[in-house]
Motif scaffolding. Structure first.
Motif, PDB file in Angstrom:
ATOM      1  N   SER A   3     -12.321   6.415   0.844  1.00  0.00           N
ATOM      2  CA  SER A   3     -11.681   6.648  -0.448  1.00  0.00           C
ATOM      3  C   SER A   3     -11.245   8.099  -0.545  1.00  0.00           C
ATOM      4  N   PRO A   4     -10.274   8.404  -1.406  1.00  0.00           N
ATOM      5  CA  PRO A   4      -9.829   9.802  -1.545  1.00  0.00           C
ATOM      6  C   PRO A   4     -10.972  10.731  -1.931  1.00  0.00           C
ATOM      7  N   GLU A   5     -12.038  10.178  -2.521  1.00  0.00           N
ATOM      8  CA  GLU A   5     -13.180  11.024  -2.897  1.00  0.00           C
ATOM      9  C   GLU A   5     -14.102  11.275  -1.719  1.00  0.00           C
ATOM     10  N   GLY A   6     -13.803  10.646  -0.572  1.00  0.00           N
ATOM     11  CA  GLY A   6     -14.619  10.901   0.599  1.00  0.00           C
ATOM     12  C   GLY A   6     -15.801   9.961   0.738  1.00  0.00           C
ATOM     13  N   VAL A   7     -15.654   8.702   0.328  1.00  0.00           N
ATOM     14  CA  VAL A   7     -16.702   7.704   0.520  1.00  0.00           C
ATOM     15  C   VAL A   7     -16.183   6.671   1.513  1.00  0.00           C
ATOM     16  N   ILE A   8     -16.971   6.372   2.522  1.00  0.00           N
ATOM     17  CA  ILE A   8     -16.555   5.379   3.525  1.00  0.00           C
ATOM     18  C   ILE A   8     -16.749   3.992   2.934  1.00  0.00           C
ATOM     19  N   THR A   9     -15.655   3.279   2.734  1.00  0.00           N
ATOM     20  CA  THR A   9     -15.734   2.016   1.992  1.00  0.00           C
ATOM     21  C   THR A   9     -15.415   0.800   2.851  1.00  0.00           C
ATOM     22  N   ILE A  10     -15.220   0.989   4.153  1.00  0.00           N
ATOM     23  CA  ILE A  10     -14.607  -0.082   4.935  1.00  0.00           C
ATOM     24  C   ILE A  10     -15.479  -1.323   5.063  1.00  0.00           C
ATOM     25  N   ASN A  11     -16.809  -1.159   5.002  1.00  0.00           N
ATOM     26  CA  ASN A  11     -17.670  -2.325   5.210  1.00  0.00           C
ATOM     27  C   ASN A  11     -17.922  -3.043   3.892  1.00  0.00           C
TER      28      ASN A  11
ATOM     29  N   ILE B 183       7.375   4.531  -3.020  1.00  0.00           N
ATOM     30  CA  ILE B 183       6.706   5.549  -3.833  1.00  0.00           C
ATOM     31  C   ILE B 183       5.200   5.311  -3.888  1.00  0.00           C
ATOM     32  N   ASN B 184       4.813   4.022  -3.914  1.00  0.00           N
ATOM     33  CA  ASN B 184       3.396   3.703  -4.100  1.00  0.00           C
ATOM     34  C   ASN B 184       2.670   3.342  -2.817  1.00  0.00           C
ATOM     35  N   ALA B 185       3.261   3.678  -1.671  1.00  0.00           N
ATOM     36  CA  ALA B 185       2.638   3.295  -0.404  1.00  0.00           C
ATOM     37  C   ALA B 185       1.247   3.896  -0.276  1.00  0.00           C
ATOM     38  N   VAL B 186       0.363   3.149   0.418  1.00  0.00           N
ATOM     39  CA  VAL B 186      -1.026   3.580   0.593  1.00  0.00           C
ATOM     40  C   VAL B 186      -1.105   4.573   1.748  1.00  0.00           C
ATOM     41  N   ALA B 187      -1.663   5.720   1.502  1.00  0.00           N
ATOM     42  CA  ALA B 187      -1.801   6.713   2.569  1.00  0.00           C
ATOM     43  C   ALA B 187      -3.028   6.396   3.413  1.00  0.00           C
ATOM     44  N   ARG B 188      -2.902   6.600   4.694  1.00  0.00           N
ATOM     45  CA  ARG B 188      -4.083   6.502   5.555  1.00  0.00           C
ATOM     46  C   ARG B 188      -4.991   7.696   5.225  1.00  0.00           C
ATOM     47  N   PRO B 189      -6.283   7.555   5.451  1.00  0.00           N
ATOM     48  CA  PRO B 189      -7.203   8.623   4.987  1.00  0.00           C
ATOM     49  C   PRO B 189      -7.161   9.854   5.883  1.00  0.00           C
ATOM     50  N   SER B 190      -5.976  10.399   6.119  1.00  0.00           N
ATOM     51  CA  SER B 190      -5.877  11.507   7.066  1.00  0.00           C
ATOM     52  C   SER B 190      -6.274  12.834   6.444  1.00  0.00           C
TER      53      SER B 190
ATOM     54  N   VAL C 262     -11.272   8.729  13.469  1.00  0.00           N
ATOM     55  CA  VAL C 262     -11.581   7.726  12.441  1.00  0.00           C
ATOM     56  C   VAL C 262     -10.681   6.505  12.617  1.00  0.00           C
ATOM     57  N   SER C 263      -9.389   6.774  12.772  1.00  0.00           N
ATOM     58  CA  SER C 263      -8.435   5.681  12.921  1.00  0.00           C
ATOM     59  C   SER C 263      -8.748   4.868  14.165  1.00  0.00           C
ATOM     60  N   ARG C 264      -9.119   5.565  15.216  1.00  0.00           N
ATOM     61  CA  ARG C 264      -9.435   4.891  16.457  1.00  0.00           C
ATOM     62  C   ARG C 264     -10.635   3.966  16.272  1.00  0.00           C
ATOM     63  N   ALA C 265     -11.659   4.447  15.581  1.00  0.00           N
ATOM     64  CA  ALA C 265     -12.839   3.616  15.334  1.00  0.00           C
ATOM     65  C   ALA C 265     -12.432   2.365  14.557  1.00  0.00           C
ATOM     66  N   PHE C 266     -11.533   2.550  13.595  1.00  0.00           N
ATOM     67  CA  PHE C 266     -11.102   1.421  12.763  1.00  0.00           C
ATOM     68  C   PHE C 266     -10.275   0.428  13.569  1.00  0.00           C
ATOM     69  N   TYR C 267      -9.236   0.913  14.263  1.00  0.00           N
ATOM     70  CA  TYR C 267      -8.386  -0.073  14.951  1.00  0.00           C
ATOM     71  C   TYR C 267      -9.089  -0.717  16.136  1.00  0.00           C
TER      72      TYR C 267
ATOM     73  N   GLU D  80     -17.901   1.204  10.169  1.00  0.00           N
ATOM     74  CA  GLU D  80     -18.546   2.041   9.149  1.00  0.00           C
ATOM     75  C   GLU D  80     -19.476   3.061   9.795  1.00  0.00           C
ATOM     76  N   ALA D  81     -20.314   2.570  10.720  1.00  0.00           N
ATOM     77  CA  ALA D  81     -21.269   3.473  11.374  1.00  0.00           C
ATOM     78  C   ALA D  81     -20.529   4.526  12.203  1.00  0.00           C
ATOM     79  N   ASP D  82     -19.476   4.087  12.920  1.00  0.00           N
ATOM     80  CA  ASP D  82     -18.694   5.032  13.729  1.00  0.00           C
ATOM     81  C   ASP D  82     -18.111   6.136  12.855  1.00  0.00           C
ATOM     82  N   ILE D  83     -17.488   5.715  11.756  1.00  0.00           N
ATOM     83  CA  ILE D  83     -16.815   6.695  10.900  1.00  0.00           C
ATOM     84  C   ILE D  83     -17.841   7.626  10.273  1.00  0.00           C
ATOM     85  N   GLN D  84     -19.014   7.076   9.996  1.00  0.00           N
ATOM     86  CA  GLN D  84     -20.074   7.921   9.453  1.00  0.00           C
ATOM     87  C   GLN D  84     -20.513   8.966  10.490  1.00  0.00           C
ATOM     88  N   ASP D  85     -20.634   8.530  11.743  1.00  0.00           N
ATOM     89  CA  ASP D  85     -21.008   9.480  12.800  1.00  0.00           C
ATOM     90  C   ASP D  85     -19.946  10.567  12.965  1.00  0.00           C
TER      91      ASP D  85
END
Lengths: 369, 426
Positions: free
Chosen positions: B210-218, B366-373, B383-388, B409-414
């Motif tokens: 999330s934009p606030e920096g919480v890993i929400t994928i799981n 205008i409303n496209a979702v940004a990747r969490p870069s 992060v993207s690599r762990a996800f894809y 989730e665990a990968d991105i957390q690491d």
């Protein structure tokens, strides 16, 4: 220390009595020899020793590729990460009554995700296996690296085996005297002459997962498949596809070396054997194979070491779906930008290849010949 | 006499210095990109006779392109002066680029979408001038929808699955065994992050971090979304979709062998080109939504950045600003259906005539979702690599969706050290 100094001093004042002092001429010649060799040493140091030392050094650091972040010395951490593995038992999945869950009569097991340790380092599944009715999972910190090593070794053994057998058949055929022999020899070399990246692309097109690809088209006409076989996406077909591409490409090299070896066997030995009543099979195993052994050894060493370093076809065709050892190291370096881990992986590859070379040299006794 | 000699000398030196200026632009070659960039280079050279602009072709898959760039950066190579960089790279690569504000970008920056300028600004430095923007779109065959009695494009994934299956069955029965319902990007690379983010976000499953920096994928919605996509492989999508990038999908689509395609806007003008089998028989719409979610399109797009190692950063910056100017972006929009980043171009009559959906789907862009870069910088690539990788393992059937999302989730957390949590409804 004192001793060494003493010796040095002695050597400089009076020559050691046991060894005869080299004559002036020999000394001059030796000096010339060193002088003549020095450019080679310098070049070797610059292009081989320096990069090698650099890799050894960076394998003990956390250096990041193409970045100015600070590099720290991390000791053996990179190597530990490459080799750390563990084996855990997977408990069967239980339903609410505590009975194991069955699907199609098969016991279902818990996922490895919940079984393998997370701290202090993440372990991932390399593979699962059953032993004495229990299910185990082999986990490793660098599961991809372990898999890459295993895949590369399997790739090498199978591909080199087929290349040797096919290369031998081609060499024996082309060694005979028949019209158009020169043309056949030239034609045989074509796959070897094609740049590997180009041939990998050609095969990629031929093996496309739709009927736009040659193999799927032919397969569907012959009724062998539906024309939708995914050679590069299906994990069980990935390695066989790679092996097929490599065999096609490098059998000519094997055949060429063996052909050269065959040419060195004098024909009168065969004639003598023939007179003595040896059949063609016997002549092959008693004359050709032993006399070809040095050539075969060289060819095998060349091909095995080359195969263990395989990079291009894996990189071009499979990208980061599956790695060879070398494409893992490259990916670690340029995609994950982990120069330290990549260097450590390269060192491991170096050792593995070195061990293979030693085994060959021992087994085939190349050094004593 | 002396003076004229002096003048001659100045002229000779001047022209020699000028004639030597060569600028190399590393550019993409997806679709018509390369031709368009070459034509722009030609126009620049006509206006600036002293400069030679070379266009260097780079790999199609963005991960491979990044590898090439990183090797040039590691060597501090002056070989390439201007780099075409992905919208997700400024954070990771900022140290290798000059600040375009120091080279005259200040006057033009506010013509562009503010969100992209902000994305390209790192520590107050503008590291890339926006060149074109992208958002994932659903391409659909108008002729086939009509043939099978559908009024319009699907609005939910469920509808898409059903329609794709019906059309695929019908077309196969009608004698095209190579026909598929839906093609998209399923290879293990950045493109899969884009596609999968759209599935997950449209199911209400958040945006990985999330934009606030919480890993929400799981979360259950994300798992459902990925599971649905995995069910397409081998049914309405070819098995080989797990090795498809943009161009593989487009080739199949443009040959008339697919009813639906997820792709970027560039495929629009190519689909209507003279050599296309489907010219005039397709349209685009927003991507479908999942149950209880709303449609989502991943924000893409490319910028032009000037290398810090360039021998002529002033000229290089001039080339970059020229190529991203109003006139040039207009040509790229009209000829290549590449979305401008200059807001005024979305009201330009010629642009809208050539690519009508730039107007009708303006909201999607205008409303496209940004990747969490931004939130994961400088580790976005990892992060993207762990996800894809996790999503790809579900598509190929090596992991279940639930396991894969837990792994991601665990990968991105690491990688990031961020907290995990549930996605917040937006």
């Amino acid at each position: 220390m004192e001793n060494a100094n003493g010796l040095e001093a002695a050597a400089s004042v009076t020559p050691t009595p046991k060894r005869r002092p080299p004559s002036r001429l020999v000394r001059v010649e030796q000096r010339t020899a060193w002088l003549l060799l020095s450019p080679t040493f310098v070049i070797l140091a610059v292009i081989a020793l320096y990069p090698f030392a650099q890799v050894v050094y960076s394998s003990f650091t956390n250096a990041k590729f193409a970045s100015s972040t600070e590099t720290r010395f991390v000791g053996l951490d990179n190597y530990r990460a490459l080799f750390a593995f563990t084996i855990k038992e997977l408990p069967p999945r239980l339903d609410e009554d505590g009975e194991p869950v069955l699907r199609d009569g098969q016991v279902q097991y818990e996922s490895w995700v919940s079984v393998l340790p997370r701290q202090p380092q993440r372990f991932r599944q390399v593979f699962q296996f059953s032993l004495l009715g229990k299910r185990y999972v082999l986990g490793a910190v660098s599961a991809e690296f372990i898999r890459a090593v295993w895949d590369t070794v399997v790739f090498t053994v199978v591909a080199v085996f087929f290349e040797t057998v096919l290369g031998m058949i081609i060499a024996l055929t082309l060694a005979g005297n028949f019209p158009g022999r020169g043309l056949m020899r030239a034609a045989m070399l074509v796959p070897w002459a094609v740049i590997t990246v180009v041939s990998a692309r050609i095969w990629e097109w031929m093996l496309q997962p739709t009927r736009a690809g040659l193999f799927n088209t032919v397969g569907s006409y012959l009724g062998l498949s539906e024309g939708r076989t995914d050679f590069f996406g299906n994990p069980t077909l990935q390695l066989p596809s790679m092996i097929m591409m490599d065999v096609w490409k490098t059998t000519p090299f094997m055949a060429l070396l063996l052909l050269a070896g065959l040419a060195t066997i004098p024909s009168d030995i065969y004639e003598a054997a023939k007179v003595d009543g040896a059949g063609p099979l016997r002549r092959f195993f008693r004359i050709t194979v032993p006399l070809l052994r040095p050539t075969l050894a060289v060819a095998l060493i060349f091909r095995t070491l080359d195969s263990l370093r395989v990079f291009d076809i894996f990189q071009v065709v499979l990208g980061n779906q599956r790695y060879s050892m070398a494409s893992f190291a490259q990916d670690m370096l340029v995609s994950r930008r982990d120069l330290g881990m990549s260097s450590a992986a390269s060192m491991v590859i170096f050792v593995i290849i070195f061990v293979f070379a030693l085994i060959y040299i021992r087994m085939l006794r190349v050094d004593t010949r | 006499m002396k003076r004229s000699l002096y003048a001659l000398l100045v002229l000779l030196l001047g022209s020699a210095a000028f004639a030597q200026t060569t600028i190399t632009v590393a550019a993409g070659a997806v679709g018509q990109e390369l031709e368009l960039t070459r034509a722009a280079a030609q126009r620049y050279m006509e206006q600036n006779p002293g400069v030679t602009v070379n266009v260097l072709e780079t790999p199609d898959l963005s991960d491979n392109r990044l590898s090439v760039y990183l090797q040039l950066f590691e060597a501090r190579s002056p070989e390439v002066d201007v780099f075409q960089i992905d919208v997700i790279w400024p954070g990771d690569l900022a140290e290798h680029f000059v600040d375009l504000y120091e080279y005259g970008a200040r006057e033009v920056a506010d013509e562009h979408f503010p969100a992209i300028i902000e994305n390209n600004t790192v520590d107050g430095r503008l590291v890339g001038i926006p060149w074109f923007t992208d958002a994932g779109l659903l391409y659909y065959r108008t002729d086939l929808l009509e043939k099978y009695g559908y009024d319009g494009p699907p609005t939910t994934w469920e509808e898409l699955t059903e329609m794709a299956q019906t059309i695929q069955d019908g077309e196969r029965a009608a004698g095209n065994p190579d026909f598929w319902g839906y093609v998209w990007q399923g290879n293990s690379y950045e493109g899969l992050t884009c596609d999968a983010l759209e599935w997950v976000a449209s199911f209400g499953g958040g945006s990985i971090i999330s934009p606030e920096g919480v890993i929400t994928i799981n979360n259950p919605a994300a798992i459902d979304a990925v599971e649905l996509a995995a069910s397409w492989v081998g049914t309405i999508s070819p098995n080989g979709v797990t090795s498809f990038g943009e161009e593989e999908a487009r080739n199949m689509w443009q040959a008339g062998n697919a009813a639906f395609m997820r792709n970027w806007p560039y495929a629009y003008s190519l689909g209507n080109a003279a050599d296309s089998a489907i010219a005039g028989n397709f349209d685009v719409s927003p991507l479908p939504a999942g149950p209880g979610g709303s449609p989502a399109a991943t924000l893409g797009g490319w910028q032009l950045a000037v290398s810090r190692y360039s021998a002529n950063p002033e000229v290089a910056a001039d080339v970059a600003l020229f190529m991203a100017s109003y006139e040039e972006q207009k040509i790229r929009a009209v000829e290549g259906s590449l979305n401008p980043t200059i807001m005024a171009l979305y009201e330009d009559a010629e642009v809208l005539e050539a690519v009508p959906f730039f107007g009708s789907l303006y909201d999607v862009f205008i409303n496209a979702v940004a990747r969490p870069s931004t939130v994961s910088a400088p580790d976005y690539a990892a992060v993207s690599r762990a996800f894809y990788t996790a999503v790809h393992s579900v598509l190929t059937g090596t992991e279940t969706a639930a396991d894969a999302m837990a792994i991601a989730e665990a990968d991105i957390q690491d990688i990031t050290g961020l907290e995990t949590g549930a996605p917040t409804a937006d």
